[in-house]
Design a protein around this motif. Structure first.
Motif, mmCIF file in Angstrom:
data_model
loop_
_atom_site.group_PDB
_atom_site.id
_atom_site.type_symbol
_atom_site.label_atom_id
_atom_site.label_comp_id
_atom_site.label_asym_id
_atom_site.label_seq_id
_atom_site.Cartn_x
_atom_site.Cartn_y
_atom_site.Cartn_z
ATOM 1 N N ALA A 167 -7.113 5.019 9.332
ATOM 2 C CA ALA A 167 -8.288 5.448 10.088
ATOM 3 C C ALA A 167 -9.540 4.906 9.426
ATOM 4 O O ALA A 167 -9.533 4.513 8.265
ATOM 5 C CB ALA A 167 -8.356 6.969 10.175
ATOM 6 N N LYS A 168 -10.628 4.893 10.193
ATOM 7 C CA LYS A 168 -11.933 4.525 9.646
ATOM 8 C C LYS A 168 -12.985 5.385 10.309
ATOM 9 O O LYS A 168 -12.993 5.541 11.544
ATOM 10 C CB LYS A 168 -12.253 3.047 9.899
ATOM 11 C CG LYS A 168 -13.549 2.606 9.207
ATOM 12 C CD LYS A 168 -13.383 2.573 7.703
ATOM 13 C CE LYS A 168 -14.739 2.508 6.987
ATOM 14 N NZ LYS A 168 -15.341 3.848 6.821
ATOM 15 N N SER A 169 -13.887 5.921 9.492
ATOM 16 C CA SER A 169 -14.956 6.765 10.003
ATOM 17 C C SER A 169 -16.285 6.042 9.925
ATOM 18 O O SER A 169 -16.416 5.002 9.265
ATOM 19 C CB SER A 169 -15.034 8.057 9.176
ATOM 20 O OG SER A 169 -15.326 7.740 7.818
ATOM 21 N N GLY A 170 -17.286 6.606 10.595
ATOM 22 C CA GLY A 170 -18.633 6.070 10.550
ATOM 23 C C GLY A 170 -19.645 7.194 10.633
ATOM 24 O O GLY A 170 -19.374 8.244 11.236
ATOM 25 N N VAL A 171 -20.844 6.981 10.058
ATOM 26 C CA VAL A 171 -21.836 8.047 10.038
ATOM 27 C C VAL A 171 -22.494 8.260 11.403
ATOM 28 O O VAL A 171 -23.293 9.189 11.560
ATOM 29 C CB VAL A 171 -22.912 7.810 8.961
ATOM 30 C CG1 VAL A 171 -22.298 7.818 7.583
ATOM 31 C CG2 VAL A 171 -23.677 6.518 9.214
ATOM 32 N N GLY A 172 -22.147 7.444 12.386
ATOM 33 C CA GLY A 172 -22.576 7.722 13.748
ATOM 34 C C GLY A 172 -21.778 8.851 14.382
ATOM 35 O O GLY A 172 -22.114 9.322 15.475
ATOM 36 N N GLY A 173 -20.712 9.292 13.712
ATOM 37 C CA GLY A 173 -19.885 10.389 14.212
ATOM 38 C C GLY A 173 -18.544 9.967 14.762
ATOM 39 O O GLY A 173 -17.772 10.800 15.229
ATOM 40 N N GLY A 174 -18.233 8.673 14.697
ATOM 41 C CA GLY A 174 -16.974 8.190 15.236
ATOM 42 C C GLY A 174 -15.882 8.111 14.185
ATOM 43 O O GLY A 174 -16.149 7.918 12.997
ATOM 44 N N ILE A 175 -14.643 8.261 14.633
ATOM 45 C CA ILE A 175 -13.455 7.983 13.833
ATOM 46 C C ILE A 175 -12.475 7.237 14.716
ATOM 47 O O ILE A 175 -12.235 7.642 15.861
ATOM 48 C CB ILE A 175 -12.774 9.247 13.279
ATOM 49 C CG1 ILE A 175 -13.726 10.070 12.409
ATOM 50 C CG2 ILE A 175 -11.524 8.873 12.475
ATOM 51 C CD1 ILE A 175 -13.105 11.371 11.887
ATOM 52 N N VAL A 176 -11.917 6.142 14.216
ATOM 53 C CA VAL A 176 -10.827 5.455 14.908
ATOM 54 C C VAL A 176 -9.569 5.647 14.074
ATOM 55 O O VAL A 176 -9.603 5.555 12.847
ATOM 56 C CB VAL A 176 -11.134 3.948 15.108
ATOM 57 C CG1 VAL A 176 -11.279 3.219 13.791
ATOM 58 C CG2 VAL A 176 -10.056 3.288 15.973
ATOM 59 N N GLY A 177 -8.460 5.966 14.737
ATOM 60 C CA GLY A 177 -7.179 6.126 14.064
ATOM 61 C C GLY A 177 -6.131 5.271 14.745
ATOM 62 O O GLY A 177 -6.212 4.996 15.947
ATOM 63 N N VAL A 178 -5.136 4.849 13.966
ATOM 64 C CA VAL A 178 -4.107 3.947 14.466
ATOM 65 C C VAL A 178 -2.734 4.491 14.099
ATOM 66 O O VAL A 178 -2.424 4.662 12.909
ATOM 67 C CB VAL A 178 -4.263 2.527 13.877
ATOM 68 C CG1 VAL A 178 -3.183 1.595 14.426
ATOM 69 C CG2 VAL A 178 -5.653 1.973 14.164
ATOM 70 N N VAL A 179 -1.919 4.778 15.104
ATOM 71 C CA VAL A 179 -0.515 5.116 14.891
ATOM 72 C C VAL A 179 0.265 3.863 15.239
ATOM 73 O O VAL A 179 0.342 3.467 16.409
ATOM 74 C CB VAL A 179 -0.074 6.306 15.768
ATOM 75 C CG1 VAL A 179 1.381 6.674 15.464
ATOM 76 C CG2 VAL A 179 -0.974 7.514 15.527
ATOM 77 N N ASN A 180 0.813 3.202 14.235
ATOM 78 C CA ASN A 180 1.367 1.867 14.391
ATOM 79 C C ASN A 180 2.391 1.789 15.521
ATOM 80 O O ASN A 180 3.295 2.597 15.615
ATOM 81 C CB ASN A 180 2.022 1.433 13.074
ATOM 82 C CG ASN A 180 2.237 -0.063 13.010
ATOM 83 O OD1 ASN A 180 1.461 -0.846 13.560
ATOM 84 N ND2 ASN A 180 3.292 -0.483 12.322
ATOM 85 N N ARG A 181 2.200 0.792 16.386
ATOM 86 C CA ARG A 181 3.050 0.507 17.550
ATOM 87 C C ARG A 181 2.970 1.585 18.628
ATOM 88 O O ARG A 181 3.706 1.523 19.613
ATOM 89 C CB ARG A 181 4.528 0.338 17.146
ATOM 90 C CG ARG A 181 4.813 -0.705 16.083
ATOM 91 C CD ARG A 181 4.516 -2.109 16.560
ATOM 92 N NE ARG A 181 4.863 -3.104 15.566
ATOM 93 C CZ ARG A 181 6.007 -3.805 15.564
ATOM 94 N NH1 ARG A 181 6.907 -3.599 16.498
ATOM 95 N NH2 ARG A 181 6.235 -4.695 14.639
ATOM 96 N N GLN A 182 2.072 2.568 18.473
ATOM 97 C CA GLN A 182 2.076 3.692 19.401
ATOM 98 C C GLN A 182 0.718 3.969 20.033
ATOM 99 O O GLN A 182 0.574 3.875 21.250
ATOM 100 C CB GLN A 182 2.563 4.964 18.677
ATOM 101 C CG GLN A 182 3.941 4.868 18.095
ATOM 102 C CD GLN A 182 4.335 6.134 17.367
ATOM 103 O OE1 GLN A 182 4.299 7.217 17.922
ATOM 104 N NE2 GLN A 182 4.713 5.996 16.106
ATOM 105 N N LEU A 183 -0.278 4.318 19.191
ATOM 106 C CA LEU A 183 -1.515 4.878 19.733
ATOM 107 C C LEU A 183 -2.743 4.360 19.014
ATOM 108 O O LEU A 183 -2.705 4.064 17.819
ATOM 109 C CB LEU A 183 -1.520 6.403 19.580
ATOM 110 C CG LEU A 183 -0.365 7.225 20.129
ATOM 111 C CD1 LEU A 183 -0.508 8.665 19.652
ATOM 112 C CD2 LEU A 183 -0.340 7.166 21.648
ATOM 113 N N GLY A 184 -3.850 4.335 19.740
ATOM 114 C CA GLY A 184 -5.177 4.276 19.154
ATOM 115 C C GLY A 184 -5.890 5.567 19.511
ATOM 116 O O GLY A 184 -5.816 6.039 20.655
ATOM 117 N N ILE A 185 -6.559 6.178 18.544
ATOM 118 C CA ILE A 185 -7.243 7.451 18.748
ATOM 119 C C ILE A 185 -8.711 7.276 18.416
ATOM 120 O O ILE A 185 -9.056 6.712 17.373
ATOM 121 C CB ILE A 185 -6.642 8.558 17.856
ATOM 122 C CG1 ILE A 185 -5.137 8.678 18.095
ATOM 123 C CG2 ILE A 185 -7.340 9.899 18.116
ATOM 124 C CD1 ILE A 185 -4.419 9.555 17.066
ATOM 125 N N GLY A 186 -9.588 7.734 19.300
ATOM 126 C CA GLY A 186 -11.018 7.679 19.053
ATOM 127 C C GLY A 186 -11.634 9.051 19.225
ATOM 128 O O GLY A 186 -11.344 9.758 20.201
#
Length: 316
Positions: free
Chosen positions: A251-270
């Motif tokens: 995952a990677k976060s940002g001070v704008g309030g976003g987080i992106v997460g990656v479940v390999n071969r399955q999902l992207g989460i925002g």
């Protein structure tokens, strides 16, 4: 999945913990109570809840994608010669380098990300930022734009990053003009996205660099692997160890309030919620990811996680 996201949104909407970043004046002007969630699957499905279409600036989430692009277009050896891949344990804006190498600890802290911008500037000059914007747009599946007001705000107040840039120039981690390199960095942080954009960008990484909706190969396979590894160990600043323990996905976060997460071969989460904790991570975003990991067995070392088969079967 739709019901699960709605329930998660309702569960955490009342959480007023944390506060928006205020060291960038424009960020302090946003609505602190906006809250959006989105999940995109490797099969091209999209699920959303709350303010999933609300736009905000990507900020440090961009670091993961800039690193991925740099690994591909500049080369692994050249990039790793300038920036490490070790967790620092320090704040994202710490003015500290690895004492063994005199280089930034990793590309997910400001010093490392500015070094990546410097490498791209060395290779592409004025074309470096258009390259970043184009690739991130491809990963989102739509053309992204820069919030000029936030960019100007960061340009005018980013004295700490300017100090980091000059120290990097002094030790040879970057070799070009500091102001031009910082301009790339400030611009990439000011790119506008939504939780849905982050979900698609995460799904593109999850789908081994191919956007699940457009079918376009956006990122190189080897670069994706390297990026996910650094996101897993360094993506949440000085909470990265706790994140790996409690959530267990890159995952990677940002001070704008976003987080992106990656479940390999399955999902992207925002996720998007601008109220941040002391480490600069979204308070609601962390809670949502913790619940998703628990409810759906997404942790990389969860005994019930059978890889892509597990979540794919739930979505059928």
């Amino acid at each position: 999945m739709r019901q699960a996201l709605r329930e998660l949104h309702e569960r955490h909407a009342g959480d007023r913990g944390g506060a928006p970043a205020d060291y960038i004046p424009e960020l302090a002007k946003g609505d602190p109570d906006r809250f959006g969630l989105a999940i995109a699957t490797a099969g091209g499905e999209l699920f959303q809840a709350g303010d999933a279409l609300a736009e905000f600036t990507i900020q440090s989430v961009s670091k993961a994608f800039a690193f991925c692009i740099a690994i591909e277009v500049i080369g692994r050896a050249a990039v790793l010669g300038r920036v490490g891949v070790e967790p620092s344990g320090d704040a994202f804006n710490a003015i500290v380098f690895d004492p063994r190498t005199n280089r930034p600890f990793n590309p997910m802290v400001n010093a490392g990300a500015i070094t990546i911008a410097g490498l791209l500037h060395e290779r592409f000059g004025d074309a470096a930022f258009p390259l970043l914007l184009d690739r991130m747009s491809q990963a989102a599946g739509q053309r992204l734009a820069v919030d000029e007001a936030v960019y100007r705000s960061e340009l005018e107040t980013g004295h700490r990053n300017r100090a980091i840039g000059h120290l990097l120039r002094n030790c040879g981690a970057i070799t070009g003009p500091v102001d031009a390199i910082l301009d790339i960095y400030f611009r990439q942080c000011a790119i506008l996205v939504s939780a849905i954009d982050l979900a698609w960008m995460g799904a593109t990484l999850a789908h081994i660099g191919e956007h699940p909706g457009t079918g376009r190969q956006v990122f190189d396979l080897g670069a994706v692997r390297d990026t996910l590894a650094v996101m897993f160990t360094c993506g949440m600043y000085d909470y990265s160890g706790g994140w790996a323990f409690n959530v267990g996905i890159p995952a990677k976060s940002g001070v704008g309030g976003g987080i992106v997460g990656v479940v390999n071969r399955q999902l992207g989460i925002g996720t998007f919620s601008p109220r941040l904790d002391a480490q600069g991570n979204s308070v609601r975003g962390i809670r949502v990811f913790e619940d998703l990991a628990s409810d759906f067995g997404l942790h990389a070392f969860e005994c019930l996680n059978q890889g892509s088969v597990f979540v794919t079967s739930l979505l059928r």
